[in-house]
Write a protein that holds these residues in place. Structure first.
Motif, PDB file in Angstrom:
ATOM      1  N   CYS A 110      -4.801 -32.634 -71.245  1.00  0.00           N
ATOM      2  CA  CYS A 110      -3.900 -32.823 -70.120  1.00  0.00           C
ATOM      3  C   CYS A 110      -2.593 -33.433 -70.625  1.00  0.00           C
ATOM      4  O   CYS A 110      -2.594 -34.306 -71.482  1.00  0.00           O
ATOM      5  CB  CYS A 110      -4.619 -33.765 -69.163  1.00  0.00           C
ATOM      6  N   ARG A 111      -1.451 -32.925 -70.102  1.00  0.00           N
ATOM      7  CA  ARG A 111      -0.149 -33.477 -70.491  1.00  0.00           C
ATOM      8  C   ARG A 111       0.211 -34.556 -69.466  1.00  0.00           C
ATOM      9  O   ARG A 111       0.305 -34.266 -68.263  1.00  0.00           O
ATOM     10  CB  ARG A 111       0.886 -32.344 -70.484  1.00  0.00           C
ATOM     11  N   VAL A 112       0.366 -35.820 -69.933  1.00  0.00           N
ATOM     12  CA  VAL A 112       0.674 -36.914 -69.006  1.00  0.00           C
ATOM     13  C   VAL A 112       2.173 -37.206 -69.056  1.00  0.00           C
ATOM     14  O   VAL A 112       2.753 -37.370 -70.133  1.00  0.00           O
ATOM     15  CB  VAL A 112      -0.118 -38.194 -69.381  1.00  0.00           C
ATOM     16  N   LEU A 113       2.814 -37.247 -67.867  1.00  0.00           N
ATOM     17  CA  LEU A 113       4.240 -37.588 -67.773  1.00  0.00           C
ATOM     18  C   LEU A 113       4.350 -38.855 -66.932  1.00  0.00           C
ATOM     19  O   LEU A 113       3.525 -39.079 -66.038  1.00  0.00           O
ATOM     20  CB  LEU A 113       5.015 -36.461 -67.088  1.00  0.00           C
ATOM     21  N   TYR A 114       5.369 -39.650 -67.214  1.00  0.00           N
ATOM     22  CA  TYR A 114       5.467 -40.915 -66.487  1.00  0.00           C
ATOM     23  C   TYR A 114       6.859 -41.133 -65.911  1.00  0.00           C
ATOM     24  O   TYR A 114       7.878 -40.813 -66.541  1.00  0.00           O
ATOM     25  CB  TYR A 114       5.114 -42.082 -67.436  1.00  0.00           C
ATOM     26  N   SER A 115       6.904 -41.696 -64.689  1.00  0.00           N
ATOM     27  CA  SER A 115       8.159 -42.161 -64.112  1.00  0.00           C
ATOM     28  C   SER A 115       7.795 -43.292 -63.135  1.00  0.00           C
ATOM     29  O   SER A 115       6.718 -43.237 -62.518  1.00  0.00           O
ATOM     30  CB  SER A 115       8.834 -41.010 -63.355  1.00  0.00           C
ATOM     31  N   SER A 116       8.654 -44.295 -63.015  1.00  0.00           N
ATOM     32  CA  SER A 116       8.274 -45.403 -62.121  1.00  0.00           C
ATOM     33  C   SER A 116       8.217 -44.929 -60.666  1.00  0.00           C
ATOM     34  O   SER A 116       7.435 -45.434 -59.871  1.00  0.00           O
ATOM     35  CB  SER A 116       9.240 -46.571 -62.288  1.00  0.00           C
ATOM     36  N   THR A 117       9.044 -43.954 -60.320  1.00  0.00           N
ATOM     37  CA  THR A 117       8.983 -43.401 -58.952  1.00  0.00           C
ATOM     38  C   THR A 117       9.046 -41.877 -59.027  1.00  0.00           C
ATOM     39  O   THR A 117       9.533 -41.311 -60.011  1.00  0.00           O
ATOM     40  CB  THR A 117      10.186 -43.854 -58.093  1.00  0.00           C
ATOM     41  N   LEU A 118       8.600 -41.248 -57.954  1.00  0.00           N
ATOM     42  CA  LEU A 118       8.666 -39.784 -57.917  1.00  0.00           C
ATOM     43  C   LEU A 118      10.038 -39.371 -57.381  1.00  0.00           C
ATOM     44  O   LEU A 118      10.453 -39.834 -56.317  1.00  0.00           O
ATOM     45  CB  LEU A 118       7.550 -39.242 -57.012  1.00  0.00           C
ATOM     46  N   THR A 119      10.721 -38.545 -58.137  1.00  0.00           N
ATOM     47  CA  THR A 119      12.057 -38.103 -57.727  1.00  0.00           C
ATOM     48  C   THR A 119      12.130 -36.575 -57.860  1.00  0.00           C
ATOM     49  O   THR A 119      11.280 -35.961 -58.527  1.00  0.00           O
ATOM     50  CB  THR A 119      13.146 -38.689 -58.656  1.00  0.00           C
ATOM     51  N   ILE A 120      13.199 -36.004 -57.286  1.00  0.00           N
ATOM     52  CA  ILE A 120      13.391 -34.552 -57.401  1.00  0.00           C
ATOM     53  C   ILE A 120      13.585 -34.178 -58.876  1.00  0.00           C
ATOM     54  O   ILE A 120      13.007 -33.196 -59.354  1.00  0.00           O
ATOM     55  CB  ILE A 120      14.582 -34.100 -56.538  1.00  0.00           C
ATOM     56  N   GLU A 121      14.331 -34.996 -59.619  1.00  0.00           N
ATOM     57  CA  GLU A 121      14.589 -34.697 -61.057  1.00  0.00           C
ATOM     58  C   GLU A 121      13.254 -34.644 -61.812  1.00  0.00           C
ATOM     59  O   GLU A 121      13.018 -33.768 -62.644  1.00  0.00           O
ATOM     60  CB  GLU A 121      15.482 -35.766 -61.697  1.00  0.00           C
ATOM     61  N   PHE A 122      12.395 -35.620 -61.510  1.00  0.00           N
ATOM     62  CA  PHE A 122      11.099 -35.683 -62.200  1.00  0.00           C
ATOM     63  C   PHE A 122      10.283 -34.413 -61.874  1.00  0.00           C
ATOM     64  O   PHE A 122       9.718 -33.771 -62.768  1.00  0.00           O
ATOM     65  CB  PHE A 122      10.364 -36.952 -61.750  1.00  0.00           C
ATOM     66  N   LEU A 123      10.288 -34.032 -60.599  1.00  0.00           N
ATOM     67  CA  LEU A 123       9.545 -32.825 -60.208  1.00  0.00           C
ATOM     68  C   LEU A 123      10.147 -31.578 -60.849  1.00  0.00           C
ATOM     69  O   LEU A 123       9.435 -30.666 -61.274  1.00  0.00           O
ATOM     70  CB  LEU A 123       9.534 -32.682 -58.674  1.00  0.00           C
ATOM     71  N   GLU A 124      11.499 -31.556 -60.950  1.00  0.00           N
ATOM     72  CA  GLU A 124      12.153 -30.376 -61.532  1.00  0.00           C
ATOM     73  C   GLU A 124      11.857 -30.220 -63.028  1.00  0.00           C
ATOM     74  O   GLU A 124      12.075 -29.155 -63.592  1.00  0.00           O
ATOM     75  CB  GLU A 124      13.669 -30.466 -61.299  1.00  0.00           C
ATOM     76  N   SER A 125      11.336 -31.294 -63.640  1.00  0.00           N
ATOM     77  CA  SER A 125      11.005 -31.178 -65.072  1.00  0.00           C
ATOM     78  C   SER A 125       9.781 -30.280 -65.289  1.00  0.00           C
ATOM     79  O   SER A 125       9.448 -29.920 -66.413  1.00  0.00           O
ATOM     80  CB  SER A 125      10.777 -32.568 -65.681  1.00  0.00           C
ATOM     81  N   ILE A 126       9.088 -29.944 -64.208  1.00  0.00           N
ATOM     82  CA  ILE A 126       7.940 -29.021 -64.331  1.00  0.00           C
ATOM     83  C   ILE A 126       8.469 -27.611 -64.051  1.00  0.00           C
ATOM     84  O   ILE A 126       8.671 -27.222 -62.888  1.00  0.00           O
ATOM     85  CB  ILE A 126       6.822 -29.362 -63.312  1.00  0.00           C
ATOM     86  N   ALA A 127       8.679 -26.848 -65.105  1.00  0.00           N
ATOM     87  CA  ALA A 127       9.339 -25.543 -64.952  1.00  0.00           C
ATOM     88  C   ALA A 127       8.538 -24.599 -64.053  1.00  0.00           C
ATOM     89  O   ALA A 127       9.110 -23.851 -63.259  1.00  0.00           O
ATOM     90  CB  ALA A 127       9.543 -24.928 -66.331  1.00  0.00           C
ATOM     91  N   GLY A 170      12.537 -27.205 -50.977  1.00  0.00           N
ATOM     92  CA  GLY A 170      12.196 -25.892 -50.410  1.00  0.00           C
ATOM     93  C   GLY A 170      10.810 -25.435 -50.836  1.00  0.00           C
ATOM     94  O   GLY A 170      10.523 -24.238 -50.852  1.00  0.00           O
ATOM     95  N   LEU A 171       9.938 -26.397 -51.201  1.00  0.00           N
ATOM     96  CA  LEU A 171       8.617 -26.023 -51.714  1.00  0.00           C
ATOM     97  C   LEU A 171       7.493 -26.392 -50.746  1.00  0.00           C
ATOM     98  O   LEU A 171       6.393 -26.738 -51.160  1.00  0.00           O
ATOM     99  CB  LEU A 171       8.371 -26.720 -53.065  1.00  0.00           C
ATOM    100  N   GLU A 172       7.764 -26.300 -49.437  1.00  0.00           N
ATOM    101  CA  GLU A 172       6.728 -26.728 -48.490  1.00  0.00           C
ATOM    102  C   GLU A 172       5.508 -25.793 -48.489  1.00  0.00           C
ATOM    103  O   GLU A 172       4.448 -26.152 -47.992  1.00  0.00           O
ATOM    104  CB  GLU A 172       7.285 -26.901 -47.068  1.00  0.00           C
ATOM    105  N   ASP A 173       5.655 -24.605 -49.090  1.00  0.00           N
ATOM    106  CA  ASP A 173       4.510 -23.688 -49.106  1.00  0.00           C
ATOM    107  C   ASP A 173       3.618 -23.845 -50.337  1.00  0.00           C
ATOM    108  O   ASP A 173       2.687 -23.079 -50.528  1.00  0.00           O
ATOM    109  CB  ASP A 173       5.002 -22.225 -49.049  1.00  0.00           C
TER     110      ASP A 173
END
Ligand code: HEM
Length: 421
Positions: free
Chosen positions: A355-372, A399-402
């Motif tokens: 498993c690839r573990v990524l870390y950030s103190s908070t969840l942000t759009i930038e952090f989510l966008e790092s997952i291509a 725009g990812l509500e689905d």
């Protein structure tokens, strides 16, 4: 009576007999002696070969998924069946909850034991012995006479519910008659054997306490009970003083092993002070396993391959178990797993394999966008209700509500032991 062949064993012949048409019936004297104890209207059950065929065909249709089965909502036909059954059963007899301590998803397989028994009795050469041994075993589980009535009614209601339009009066009669037949055979044992007393909880002994961060610990709890669970399940525990108000479900961070009598949970001061203060040899109350979001790793085909876990703090314990569980699945097409951890610090104790573990103190759009390939993944979000709400809001903004998302929170029913399955 013409056309009747008694079965070989003398003892059995006083209870049942087989007719030339292949049906199996209760002996008249036996039925007369016990009919006042029979709560169902079928006082002289005759199980025919047609009943057997109807049950087998109907059960095969339920197992395939009837027209009311919705894959997205119910996951698998088996899961649809057992979750419906147990929620109806515990609504009818809440006190029976303590008989079923293991994960519902595991016990669901035992439930199918009832139906397979119903489907096979007509051909069973030793039906009396098998059935009465089952009644003895059930007395040890703590099953009472009233429980049998409740289970029979719930079984019929559940079968009708999961069948939708495929249900018919003939199918109902086949199940009801066969259930009553078994019930008659079990009655002498049920009436003469005192069922075990079942306590609401069993004692759990804390054996190991490990510090995993400055303010979080991992506790190993040993129980003298075959408590079975799936990765992602929670265990409901409370203090020894039996204060039900403080009983809490915790994600189990270990993976079930039939040879190990203990499981692990992670706690911090915020989630529970009484458990955080516990030391080795402290005894706590263990109630049962609560199944919510989890992986049934024994049927890995039901699990999506590309996964993303997003967790806040210690709730990641459940994800730790889910990811470790996946690493045990023998599979030529391995899982592709990313775990985004969000908290003041990375919890390095949670380092499952593959498993690839990524870390950030908070969840942000930038952090989510790092997952291509975010849109190609099934997403599991775990944390407080606020964290989950915020995470969904971010996905919405992107725009990812689905996206196919499953949420997992520790805030569920923290103060109640009437946790829904
Ligand atoms: C005619 C009625 C019933 C039949 C045919 C039946 C059948 C079975 C079978 C075949 C098993 C699996 C046994 C094993 O693995 O050794 C089982 C397990 C069990 N049954 Fe029943 N059962 C019936 C009624 C009940 C009732 C009334 C209760 C109590 C509410 C009950 C509670 C349980 C429990 C607690 C287990 C063990 C579950 C587990 O740990 O997996 N059953 N039953």
């Amino acid at each position: 009576m013409g056309g009747i062949v008694t079965i070989e064993s003398h003892e059995d012949a006083s209870l049942i007999y087989r007719a030339r048409d292949g049906s199996i019936r209760i002996a008249e004297d036996f039925a007369k002696g016990y009919e006042k104890e029979m709560p169902f209207e079928v006082k002289r059950p005759i199980v025919t070969l047609e009943h057997e065929t109807l049950i087998r065909q109907h059960w095969a249709a339920v197992a395939r998924g009837t027209s009311v089965f919705q894959p997205a909502k119910h996951i698998t036909p088996a899961k649809f069946f057992y979750t419906t059954f147990y929620s109806k059963l515990f609504e009818r007899i809440p006190e029976a909850r303590a008989l079923f301590r293991s994960s519902m998803s595991v016990q669901g397989r035992s439930l199918t034991g009832i139906v397979s028994t119903l489907a096979s009795i007509i051909r069973s050469p030793d039906v009396v012995e098998t059935t009465q041994n089952l009644a003895l075993e059930h007395a040890r589980f703590g099953a009472t006479k009233d429980h049998y009535t409740a289970v029979g009614l719930t079984l019929l209601e559940t079968l009708e519910y999961v069948s939708g339009p495929e249900w018919s009066i003939q199918i109902k009669n086949a199940y009801l008659t066969t259930y009553c037949f078994l019930y008659y055979l079990m009655l002498p044992v049920i009436l003469s054997t005192k069922p075990s007393t079942i306590d609401a909880s069993i004692p759990g002994r804390i054996t190991i306490v490990k510090n995993i961060t400055e303010n979080a610990k991992c506790l190993t709890i040993e129980v003298d009970f075959p408590l079975r669970y799936h990765p992602g399940d929670m265990v409901v525990v409370g203090p020894k003083e039996n204060d039900l108000d403080t009983c809490v479900p915790f994600p189990i961070s270990s993976v079930y092993d039939a040879n190990v009598k203990s499981l692990e949970i992670c706690v911090d001061e915020v989630s529970t002070d009484w458990l955080y203060a516990a030391t080795p040899n402290t005894i706590i109350n263990v109630y049962w396993v609560h199944s919510g979001v989890h992986f049934e790793i024994d049927t890995p085909e039901t699990i999506y391959k590309k996964l993303l876990f997003i967790s806040e703090g210690l709730i990641g314990a459940g994800f730790n178990s889910m990811i470790k569980g996946l690493s045990l699945v023998p599979d030529s097409n391995p899982f592709d797993i990313i775990w985004m951890q969000c908290d003041a610090k990375l919890i390095s104790y949670f380092t499952p394999p593959n498993c690839r573990v990524l870390y950030s103190s908070t969840l942000t759009i930038e952090f989510l966008e790092s997952i291509a390939d975010l849109t190609q993944r099934h997403v599991y979000i775990g944390g407080s209700e606020v964290f989950i709400t915020n995470s969904f809001a971010l996905l919405h903004q992107m725009g990812l509500e689905d996206l196919n998302t499953h949420s997992y929170t520790l805030d569920i029913a923290r103060t109640s032991i009437n946790i829904q399955i």
